[in-house]
Design a protein around this motif. Structure first.
Motif, PDB file in Angstrom:
ATOM      1  N   ARG A 228       0.925  -1.173   0.164  1.00 12.66           N
ATOM      2  CA  ARG A 228      -0.031   0.024  -0.229  1.00 12.66           C
ATOM      3  C   ARG A 228       0.832   1.144  -0.136  1.00 12.66           C
ATOM      4  NH1 ARG A 228      -5.453  -1.010   3.468  1.00 12.66           N
ATOM      5  NH2 ARG A 228      -5.919  -3.111   3.101  1.00 12.66           N
ATOM      6  N   GLN A 229       0.323   2.432  -0.482  1.00 14.08           N
ATOM      7  CA  GLN A 229       1.033   3.439  -0.669  1.00 14.08           C
ATOM      8  C   GLN A 229       0.947   4.447   0.576  1.00 14.08           C
ATOM      9  OE1 GLN A 229       1.927   5.435  -4.588  1.00 14.08           O
ATOM     10  NE2 GLN A 229      -0.114   4.964  -4.823  1.00 14.08           N
ATOM     11  N   ALA A 230       1.751   5.226   0.970  1.00 10.69           N
ATOM     12  CA  ALA A 230       1.754   6.014   2.115  1.00 10.69           C
ATOM     13  C   ALA A 230       0.942   7.110   2.069  1.00 10.69           C
ATOM     14  CB  ALA A 230       3.192   6.591   2.307  1.00 10.69           C
ATOM     15  N   ASP A 231       0.689   7.745   0.575  1.00  9.42           N
ATOM     16  CA  ASP A 231      -0.505   8.589   0.675  1.00  9.42           C
ATOM     17  C   ASP A 231      -1.854   8.137   0.369  1.00  9.42           C
ATOM     18  OD1 ASP A 231       0.300   7.324  -1.812  1.00  9.42           O
ATOM     19  OD2 ASP A 231      -0.023   9.391  -2.779  1.00  9.42           O
ATOM     20  N   MET A 232      -1.883   6.715   0.326  1.00 11.00           N
ATOM     21  CA  MET A 232      -3.336   6.211   0.301  1.00 11.00           C
ATOM     22  C   MET A 232      -3.194   4.925   1.048  1.00 11.00           C
ATOM     23  SD  MET A 232      -4.476   6.672  -3.948  1.00 11.00           S
ATOM     24  CE  MET A 232      -3.059   5.534  -4.551  1.00 11.00           C
ATOM     25  N   LEU A 285       6.508  12.030  -4.865  1.00 13.34           N
ATOM     26  CA  LEU A 285       5.230  11.514  -4.299  1.00 13.34           C
ATOM     27  C   LEU A 285       3.920  12.183  -4.709  1.00 13.34           C
ATOM     28  CD1 LEU A 285       4.243   8.911  -2.779  1.00 13.34           C
ATOM     29  CD2 LEU A 285       4.231  10.419  -0.810  1.00 13.34           C
ATOM     30  N   GLN A 286       3.805  13.390  -4.618  1.00 16.08           N
ATOM     31  CA  GLN A 286       2.713  14.356  -4.835  1.00 16.08           C
ATOM     32  C   GLN A 286       2.449  14.201  -6.391  1.00 16.08           C
ATOM     33  OE1 GLN A 286       4.048  18.067  -3.346  1.00 16.08           O
ATOM     34  NE2 GLN A 286       3.585  17.543  -1.340  1.00 16.08           N
ATOM     35  N   LEU A 287       3.515  14.024  -7.297  1.00 20.86           N
ATOM     36  CA  LEU A 287       3.379  14.065  -8.634  1.00 20.86           C
ATOM     37  C   LEU A 287       3.146  12.348  -9.173  1.00 20.86           C
ATOM     38  CD1 LEU A 287       6.492  16.311  -9.619  1.00 20.86           C
ATOM     39  CD2 LEU A 287       3.949  16.859  -9.777  1.00 20.86           C
ATOM     40  N   GLY A 288       2.926  11.562  -8.145  1.00 16.55           N
ATOM     41  CA  GLY A 288       2.637  10.113  -8.719  1.00 16.55           C
ATOM     42  C   GLY A 288       3.746   9.348  -8.912  1.00 16.55           C
ATOM     43  N   SER A 289       5.018   9.708  -8.333  1.00 19.52           N
ATOM     44  CA  SER A 289       6.118   8.819  -8.582  1.00 19.52           C
ATOM     45  C   SER A 289       6.964   8.501  -7.334  1.00 19.52           C
ATOM     46  CB  SER A 289       6.896   9.744  -9.501  1.00 19.52           C
ATOM     47  OG  SER A 289       8.159   8.713  -9.983  1.00 19.52           O
ATOM     48  N   LEU A 290       7.351   7.208  -7.002  1.00 22.96           N
ATOM     49  CA  LEU A 290       7.975   6.643  -5.878  1.00 22.96           C
ATOM     50  C   LEU A 290       9.409   6.786  -6.045  1.00 22.96           C
ATOM     51  CD1 LEU A 290       5.796   3.773  -5.374  1.00 22.96           C
ATOM     52  CD2 LEU A 290       5.525   5.977  -4.319  1.00 22.96           C
ATOM     53  N   ALA A 291      10.053   7.820  -5.776  1.00 24.50           N
ATOM     54  CA  ALA A 291      11.506   8.244  -5.715  1.00 24.50           C
ATOM     55  C   ALA A 291      12.495   6.982  -5.642  1.00 24.50           C
ATOM     56  CB  ALA A 291      12.128   9.318  -4.978  1.00 24.50           C
ATOM     57  N   GLU A 292      13.277   6.731  -6.565  1.00 24.17           N
ATOM     58  CA  GLU A 292      14.447   5.593  -6.382  1.00 24.17           C
ATOM     59  C   GLU A 292      15.628   6.138  -5.790  1.00 24.17           C
ATOM     60  OE1 GLU A 292      14.866   1.516  -6.688  1.00 24.17           O
ATOM     61  OE2 GLU A 292      13.093   2.523  -7.297  1.00 24.17           O
ATOM     62  N   GLN A 293      15.658   6.038  -4.428  1.00 22.52           N
ATOM     63  CA  GLN A 293      16.966   6.595  -3.868  1.00 22.52           C
ATOM     64  C   GLN A 293      18.233   5.812  -4.034  1.00 22.52           C
ATOM     65  OE1 GLN A 293      15.446   7.103   0.493  1.00 22.52           O
ATOM     66  NE2 GLN A 293      14.419   9.020  -0.292  1.00 22.52           N
ATOM     67  N   LYS A 294      18.308   4.781  -4.312  1.00 19.81           N
ATOM     68  CA  LYS A 294      19.720   3.929  -4.429  1.00 19.81           C
ATOM     69  C   LYS A 294      19.520   2.990  -5.773  1.00 19.81           C
ATOM     70  CE  LYS A 294      22.948   1.384  -1.798  1.00 19.81           C
ATOM     71  NZ  LYS A 294      24.217   2.138  -2.651  1.00 19.81           N
ATOM     72  N   MET A 295      20.572   3.411  -6.631  1.00 21.00           N
ATOM     73  CA  MET A 295      20.433   2.393  -7.783  1.00 21.00           C
ATOM     74  C   MET A 295      21.828   2.918  -8.540  1.00 21.00           C
ATOM     75  SD  MET A 295      17.999   1.183 -10.789  1.00 21.00           S
ATOM     76  CE  MET A 295      17.015   0.175  -9.588  1.00 21.00           C
ATOM     77  N   SER A 296      22.826   1.935  -8.754  1.00 20.81           N
ATOM     78  CA  SER A 296      23.726   2.189  -9.382  1.00 20.81           C
ATOM     79  C   SER A 296      23.802   2.017 -10.938  1.00 20.81           C
ATOM     80  CB  SER A 296      25.006   1.260  -8.983  1.00 20.81           C
ATOM     81  OG  SER A 296      24.699  -0.203  -9.427  1.00 20.81           O
ATOM     82  N   VAL A 297      24.685   2.434 -11.762  1.00 18.34           N
ATOM     83  CA  VAL A 297      24.559   2.161 -12.978  1.00 18.34           C
ATOM     84  C   VAL A 297      24.480   0.505 -13.343  1.00 18.34           C
ATOM     85  CG1 VAL A 297      25.729   2.269 -15.297  1.00 18.34           C
ATOM     86  CG2 VAL A 297      26.024   4.048 -13.825  1.00 18.34           C
ATOM     87  N   ALA A 298      25.090  -0.226 -12.678  1.00 17.09           N
ATOM     88  CA  ALA A 298      25.001  -1.433 -12.997  1.00 17.09           C
ATOM     89  C   ALA A 298      23.945  -2.228 -12.654  1.00 17.09           C
ATOM     90  CB  ALA A 298      26.257  -2.295 -12.324  1.00 17.09           C
ATOM     91  N   GLU A 299      23.289  -1.737 -11.530  1.00 14.24           N
ATOM     92  CA  GLU A 299      21.904  -2.186 -11.147  1.00 14.24           C
ATOM     93  C   GLU A 299      20.799  -1.593 -12.094  1.00 14.24           C
ATOM     94  OE1 GLU A 299      22.877  -2.303  -6.243  1.00 14.24           O
ATOM     95  OE2 GLU A 299      22.357  -0.353  -7.186  1.00 14.24           O
ATOM     96  N   PHE A 300      20.959  -0.772 -12.465  1.00 11.45           N
ATOM     97  CA  PHE A 300      19.922  -0.010 -13.488  1.00 11.45           C
ATOM     98  C   PHE A 300      19.992  -0.878 -14.675  1.00 11.45           C
ATOM     99  CE2 PHE A 300      18.332   3.940 -16.135  1.00 11.45           C
ATOM    100  CZ  PHE A 300      16.946   2.964 -16.025  1.00 11.45           C
ATOM    101  N   ASP A 301      21.089  -1.138 -15.339  1.00 15.34           N
ATOM    102  CA  ASP A 301      21.479  -1.953 -16.385  1.00 15.34           C
ATOM    103  C   ASP A 301      20.702  -3.474 -16.084  1.00 15.34           C
ATOM    104  OD1 ASP A 301      22.914  -2.667 -18.942  1.00 15.34           O
ATOM    105  OD2 ASP A 301      23.440  -4.339 -17.974  1.00 15.34           O
ATOM    106  N   ALA A 302      20.979  -4.252 -14.842  1.00 22.29           N
ATOM    107  CA  ALA A 302      20.016  -5.578 -14.714  1.00 22.29           C
ATOM    108  C   ALA A 302      18.643  -5.287 -14.486  1.00 22.29           C
ATOM    109  CB  ALA A 302      20.938  -5.747 -13.280  1.00 22.29           C
ATOM    110  N   PHE A 303      18.258  -4.034 -14.035  1.00 19.24           N
ATOM    111  CA  PHE A 303      16.883  -3.969 -13.863  1.00 19.24           C
ATOM    112  C   PHE A 303      16.355  -3.823 -15.388  1.00 19.24           C
ATOM    113  CE2 PHE A 303      13.461  -0.447 -14.104  1.00 19.24           C
ATOM    114  CZ  PHE A 303      12.529  -1.142 -13.257  1.00 19.24           C
ATOM    115  N   MET A 304      17.081  -3.047 -16.145  1.00 20.30           N
ATOM    116  CA  MET A 304      16.438  -3.007 -17.613  1.00 20.30           C
ATOM    117  C   MET A 304      16.310  -4.451 -18.152  1.00 20.30           C
ATOM    118  SD  MET A 304      15.543   0.031 -18.413  1.00 20.30           S
ATOM    119  CE  MET A 304      15.378  -0.288 -20.087  1.00 20.30           C
TER     120      MET A 304
END
Length: 323
Positions: A228-232, A285-304
């Motif tokens: 569940r989201q903090a704002d809902m 959060l107000q704009l409807g996006s949950l900020a991704e506070q930690k992610m390296s370049v390598a982690e983003f590559d794996a995520f993709m």
């Protein structure tokens, strides 16, 4: 002579080091971020807010260039063909970098080969909502109604090959029910038809529905995140109905292939600095996006890589034909 030669060479070492130390730091001129959406759209508002924070950090101007059209194709193609000099980036959404590869027969850009991942910025949840007077008290009750009366309940989305459309179809498939899919080209029109009772349900990004939910015109039945989201806090996550099911879009920064690795690493680190600020997290959060506070370049590559596998399976399961 030899002693003077070697002494001179030794003196050149600290001089060379000093020259390297005085090499101008990046960025030395304005940086451009290309966007596939029009000015004023949700991703545009997010991109401009995030890049404003980067501009302050860099003490350098940032230009956000809107190149909308063709379901993200025009902007993505422009970004892919931009110079890989560290001064042009692509602020992209999931559609441009993942799902287009499976819903188009061919693209004038390659999401994998033409770009290098820089950093994920935020994840954007979707909400399934109904008009305040709708009979179904929650999602489970609504799906039970749909099963008892096949084809009676309609759901408004942005189209069957969009994120909202694929989510609506995925929920219906998992529940084994038939929902009448009503596609809209503009979200406000979809929302007004639900508020007016012409369509029973709507499935759109959180940011598009928040104001109507807060005003009481719409009632949220489920949010597409794993928790569940903090704002809902009173709105159930879809995983509470379908265990393990999570469905979110995202926005992130990419660079044309060939962009210097040190610049990519710098932008990644600086985005993390920005996204860790509490006021930035709250604003996203107000704009409807949950900020991704930690992610390296390598982690983003794996995520993709995982996103490509996941969305390929979703598109295949829904029987969507590439066109």
């Amino acid at each position: 002579m030899k002693r003077r030669h070697f002494a001179g060479a030794a003196l050149l070492l600290p001089i060379a080091s000093a020259v390297r130390a005085q090499t101008p730091a990046w960025p030395q001129r304005p940086v451009k971020f290309i966007l596939s959406q029009p000015a004023g759209a949700g991703p545009d508002i997010l991109a401009r807010y995030v890049t404003d924070q980067l501009a302050r950090l860099w003490n350098q101007g940032i230009v956000v260039e809107n190149r909308p059209g063709g379901q993200n194709v025009i902007g993505a193609q422009a970004a892919a063909r931009s110079p890989a000099d560290g001064y042009t980036f692509y602020y992209a959404t999931t559609a441009a970098m993942v799902t287009n590869a499976f819903t188009f027969k061919s693209l004038p850009y390659d999401p994998v080969k033409d770009f290098v991942p820089v950093r994920l910025v935020g994840r954007s949840p979707f909400v399934i909502a109904a008009a305040s007077g709708f009979a179904g008290k929650d999602l489970a009750d609504t799906l039970a109604m749909a099963k008892a009366q096949p084809g009676v309940i309609s759901i408004a989305t942005e189209g069957p090959k969009t994120f909202s459309g694929m989510l609506a179809d995925s929920v219906a498939a998992k529940a084994g029910v038939k929902l009448n899919h009503v596609p809209y080209t503009k979200a406000p029109e979809a929302i007004q038809d639900v508020v007016g009772g012409r369509v029973q349900l709507v499935c759109l990004p959180d940011a598009a529905l928040t104001a109507f939910i807060k005003s009481g015109q719409l009632r949220a039945l489920a949010v597409s995140t794993a928790q569940r989201q903090a704002d809902m806090p009173n709105v159930p996550a879809l995983s509470e109905t379908f265990p393990g099911f999570e469905y979110t879009g995202w926005n992130g920064v990419f660079a044309p292939t060939g962009t210097p690795a040190d610049v990519v690493a710098r932008v990644n680190r600086d985005l993390e600095t920005v996204l860790r600020q509490p006021e930035v997290t709250q604003r996203l959060l107000q704009l409807g996006s949950l900020a991704e506070q930690k992610m390296s370049v390598a982690e983003f590559d794996a995520f993709m890589r995982s996103e490509h596998s996941r969305w390929r399976d979703i598109v295949k399961a829904l029987g969507i034909t590439a066109e």
